[in-house]
Structure formats: structure tokens, C-alpha cells
Design a protein around this motif. Sequence first.
Motif, short mmCIF file in Angstrom:
data_model
loop_
_atom_site.label_atom_id
_atom_site.label_comp_id
_atom_site.label_asym_id
_atom_site.label_seq_id
_atom_site.Cartn_x
_atom_site.Cartn_y
_atom_site.Cartn_z
N ALA A 1 23.95 -30.03 -87.03
CA ALA A 1 25.23 -30.20 -87.07
C ALA A 1 25.23 -32.17 -87.27
CB ALA A 1 26.31 -29.69 -86.52
N SER A 2 24.60 -32.17 -85.71
CA SER A 2 24.72 -34.28 -85.62
C SER A 2 24.12 -35.09 -87.23
CB SER A 2 23.64 -34.01 -84.77
OG SER A 2 23.98 -33.84 -83.95
N THR A 3 23.53 -34.00 -87.92
CA THR A 3 22.88 -34.79 -88.83
C THR A 3 23.78 -34.33 -90.17
OG1 THR A 3 20.46 -34.89 -88.83
CG2 THR A 3 20.78 -35.21 -90.81
N ALA A 4 24.99 -33.30 -90.09
CA ALA A 4 25.54 -33.28 -91.36
C ALA A 4 26.84 -33.81 -91.19
CB ALA A 4 26.24 -31.88 -91.38
N SER A 5 26.64 -34.57 -90.23
CA SER A 5 28.27 -35.37 -90.19
C SER A 5 28.11 -36.75 -90.33
CB SER A 5 27.93 -35.70 -88.24
OG SER A 5 27.84 -37.38 -88.07
N GLU B 1 21.34 -30.58 -98.94
CA GLU B 1 20.97 -29.08 -98.23
C GLU B 1 20.48 -30.48 -96.93
OE1 GLU B 1 19.54 -25.79 -98.24
OE2 GLU B 1 20.41 -25.72 -99.65
N ILE B 2 20.74 -29.83 -95.79
CA ILE B 2 20.49 -30.41 -93.89
C ILE B 2 19.04 -30.20 -93.61
CG2 ILE B 2 21.62 -31.09 -91.81
CD1 ILE B 2 22.95 -32.76 -94.17
N PRO B 3 18.26 -30.95 -93.04
CA PRO B 3 17.41 -30.41 -92.37
C PRO B 3 17.84 -29.54 -90.98
CG PRO B 3 17.27 -32.70 -93.05
CD PRO B 3 18.51 -32.05 -92.92
N GLY B 4 16.70 -29.08 -90.12
CA GLY B 4 16.73 -28.10 -89.52
C GLY B 4 17.47 -29.39 -88.34
N SER B 5 18.42 -28.32 -87.10
CA SER B 5 18.35 -28.92 -86.06
C SER B 5 17.33 -29.65 -84.83
CB SER B 5 20.03 -27.88 -85.58
OG SER B 5 19.36 -28.55 -83.67
N LYS B 6 17.32 -30.78 -84.22
CA LYS B 6 16.67 -31.15 -83.89
C LYS B 6 16.83 -30.27 -82.71
CE LYS B 6 17.57 -35.04 -81.19
NZ LYS B 6 17.76 -35.89 -80.09
N SER B 7 18.46 -30.38 -82.12
CA SER B 7 18.90 -29.84 -80.18
C SER B 7 18.34 -28.15 -80.57
CB SER B 7 20.01 -29.55 -80.68
OG SER B 7 20.29 -30.62 -79.86
N VAL B 8 18.57 -27.60 -81.50
CA VAL B 8 17.84 -25.90 -81.96
C VAL B 8 16.33 -25.63 -81.74
CG1 VAL B 8 17.71 -23.46 -83.35
CG2 VAL B 8 19.72 -24.92 -82.43
N THR B 9 15.87 -26.78 -82.73
CA THR B 9 13.77 -26.96 -82.99
C THR B 9 13.48 -27.21 -81.66
OG1 THR B 9 14.23 -27.71 -85.24
CG2 THR B 9 11.94 -27.82 -84.15
N ALA B 10 13.74 -27.75 -81.03
CA ALA B 10 13.12 -28.07 -79.50
C ALA B 10 13.31 -26.86 -78.48
CB ALA B 10 14.66 -29.43 -78.89
N ARG B 11 14.34 -26.99 -78.39
CA ARG B 11 14.43 -25.42 -77.50
C ARG B 11 14.12 -24.24 -78.07
NH1 ARG B 11 19.08 -28.73 -77.30
NH2 ARG B 11 20.08 -28.74 -75.65
N ALA B 12 14.01 -23.87 -79.07
CA ALA B 12 13.12 -22.81 -79.92
C ALA B 12 11.32 -22.90 -80.26
CB ALA B 12 13.41 -22.79 -81.10
N LEU B 13 11.02 -24.59 -79.93
CA LEU B 13 9.77 -24.90 -79.58
C LEU B 13 8.92 -24.22 -77.72
CD1 LEU B 13 8.99 -28.02 -81.24
CD2 LEU B 13 7.84 -25.90 -81.77
N PHE B 14 10.28 -24.62 -76.58
CA PHE B 14 10.19 -24.32 -75.18
C PHE B 14 9.98 -22.90 -75.64
CE2 PHE B 14 10.25 -25.28 -70.88
CZ PHE B 14 10.98 -24.07 -70.48
N LEU B 15 10.57 -22.17 -75.97
CA LEU B 15 11.24 -21.01 -76.39
C LEU B 15 10.16 -19.93 -76.20
CD1 LEU B 15 15.05 -20.61 -77.03
CD2 LEU B 15 14.60 -19.46 -74.19
N ALA B 16 9.41 -20.14 -77.08
CA ALA B 16 8.25 -19.30 -78.29
C ALA B 16 6.98 -19.41 -77.31
CB ALA B 16 7.45 -20.46 -79.39
N ALA B 17 7.06 -20.97 -76.65
CA ALA B 17 5.80 -21.27 -76.01
C ALA B 17 6.14 -20.41 -74.40
CB ALA B 17 5.72 -22.81 -76.46
N ALA B 18 7.17 -20.05 -73.86
CA ALA B 18 6.96 -19.45 -73.18
C ALA B 18 6.93 -18.14 -72.83
CB ALA B 18 8.49 -20.08 -72.08
#
Length: 414
Positions: A226-230, A5-22
Motif C-alpha cells: 500500500a505504501s508503494t501504491a501511494s 500491478e503493485i509488488p508485494g508488501s514489504k511489511s507483510v513479506t518481512a512478517r511472513a518470513l519471520f512467522l514462516a521461519a518460526a
Amino acid sequence: MTVVEIPGSKSVTARALFLAAAADGSTRLRRPLHSDDTEGFAAGLAALGYAVTEDGQDWIVEGRPQGPANDADVYCRDGATTARFLPALAAAGHGEFRFDASAQMRRRPVGPLTEALRELGVVLVHEENEGHHPLRISARGVKGGELTLDAGLSSQYLTALLLLGPLTEQGLRITVTDLVSVPYVEITLAMMRSFGVEVGREGDGKVFVVPPGGYTAVDYPVEPDASTASYVFAAAALTGREVTVPGLGQGALQGDLKFVEVLERMGAEVRIGEDEVTVAGAPGGRLSGITVNMRDISDTMPTLAAFAPFADGPVRIEDVYNTRVKECDRLEACAQNLRAQGIEVETGRDWIEIKPGAPKPVEIATFGDHRIVMSFAVAGLRTPGVTFDDPGCVRKTFPAFHEEFAKLRASWGI
């Protein structure tokens, strides 16, 4: 077969935080990454007056379409997404905002983004070195309009502006002259679509047309990183084992999943299902030499470079100049550590070539870069005794990396 099991994506989490805030409403982010970078992003939002609360593993964000609730002094830590995305979010509001970052992040450029914001009429001042943090913004909202952007050093400059676009009065029309890490932009566009905004493309895809109108809150699941999964996939290829990562598959947003295609070219077997990816190494961890362009998946360059000596021929990685302006000069960091291990390495402005050899166990100079640690930890599967001068810097994206990697080694009896 081993399932990891790989933790959540950093890239997706950061974008999601911006989008959720806006967004207009309350957004639940399911299984986001909890790491120093993403927690720094959430703390930055809190400093700007956004409500971010935890509910088990999830984050709940109360959106403020009108922008930040108060003037703020935001510390971005080491996070490039925090340091690049949050100033764009603040510019859309009204108030006085100061942004600073760690010494490592201060060295990384933000100039193309801040020049674009100035072109849009944002009053912005770099306090010390032009094009770098710290900086101040006197925000009065952003009217929008047309601009030209060079995103040849980082796609994050373009992403920050794309995310900003729906918050402007007129929308944005962005002409891109150069662009690196294109798959990360595709992540941004797909996620904006999930939050209710469709970005148009013109001029052979080089012109991005972002409409005004804002975002709509949603319930958003964050896929594994996916970067961590590499690192897990590379470990299987290097040792001749088999590993499956659930949560990534044919519909994955992240371009770094294409790293498995590199492993396949080197001799591993790869199976991509609807919701899982399996990599099986060749018997004995046999690997072929390769020449590969990694411009679009450059975060996985150190992963390949670190275990490249075990291939049966030279490994040449090309078009990765932007790795020189990451947390460290990753291209040079890889070369320096490989040479310390007794491996013959040649480098150029945007390439590295690594000859086959038997790496010696040494203390790896990490330069405070999480990806250097994790990459050489993978290579250490065939070089017992490798240590690190700063093993704890993995907290940036994967705080539990060493514990989880030890479990993987134990399951394989290594």
C-alpha cells in the motif's frame, strides 16, 4: 482507466518470513516482495540456518520452532525489519549470534527493543554505540513474562516482541506507554492470527497478552504494498488521470491504504472495492490545501510533501516526528529539496507546512532513501527535468520503480 500491478508488501513479506521461519512445518509465501530489504531478510534467515527456497515468484520456508540451527553472523543491510525482527527470533533459540548493518541502519535506533529483550533476561551487548547495531546475543531461550515498552519512535519494536511471544516459555504481557504507526501493529496481529496465534488486548488496548505455544505453517498470499501504491494514486490525483490497483480493497491489512482518504480530502475521487482501489484526479489535477495528521501513515508523508506545492493552499502535515529516524530525516529531506525547488516551507519538531508554488527542476538530494526518490518522481510529473543524485536506491523496496513509472507516464502521454 489504467490498471497498475503493485509488488508485494514489504511489511507483510518481512512478517511472513519471520512467522514462516518460526512455524512448525513448511510455509509457502505467494507473491512476496523481491527487493533488497526482503532478500536481505531471507539471507539473514539462511545465515541462521533456516531453509528458504524460491519456486517461481514464491518463497518456501521450512520452519524451525526450536530456533536457529547454528551460531551466526548476520548482516542486516539497510533493512529495519531485518535488524529489529531477526535478533528477537535469534533470542528465542540457543547459540551465539552477532548482528550488524549498513552505516545507514547503524544510525537508526534499536534501543527500546534491546532493552526489552534484556528485561526478559536475554544476554545482549551493543558492540559500539548503545542502542544501535552492531550487537551480540548469547541466546538461551526466553522464559517470557511482563514488560513495559515505549514504541513511540517505531512500532517495529512492539512487532518484534509480539512475534517473539509465542516462542517464549510462558508467553508475554506487554504494556505499551506510547505507540506510533498503529496500523502496522494491526498487520502483525492479523498475520499472527493467520499462523495460529490470537493475541489478547487489555487496558484500553494498551496491554498485549501473547500466549506461548508457537506457530503453525500455512499457505500465505502477500498482498500488494500500500505504501508503494501511494505513488501511483498520488500520480493520478496530481495529473487528473484515473488509476486502479488490484489486490488491495476493503479487507486490506495495510493502514497506509488510508492515504487515499487524504487524496479524497484534497479533491480526488476514490472508490474502494472488495479487491481493488481506484483513484481519479480532479480535472487538471486540481488539489485543495489540507491540514492532516499522518502519525499512523507516516511512510506516505514524503509522497504528500513532494506534490504539496501544487495544491491551491498550504499543506500542513502534523505528528510525524518518527519520520526523522527513518532511512534519513525524511521531514528535513523533504523541506531541503522543496526549498531547493524554490518552495516556501516551514518545519517544526514533528510537522511540516508547504506553501503553494511552482517547483523548479533540480537534482533531488535523495539521502539514499527510496521514498524520497519515489515521492519526488511523482511530483516530477508536473516538473519536467527533475533528476536524482541516487536514483538506484529504490532497490530497497521497488527495484523496477523507474521502469514501471516510465510505463505509467507513457500510457498517460506525459
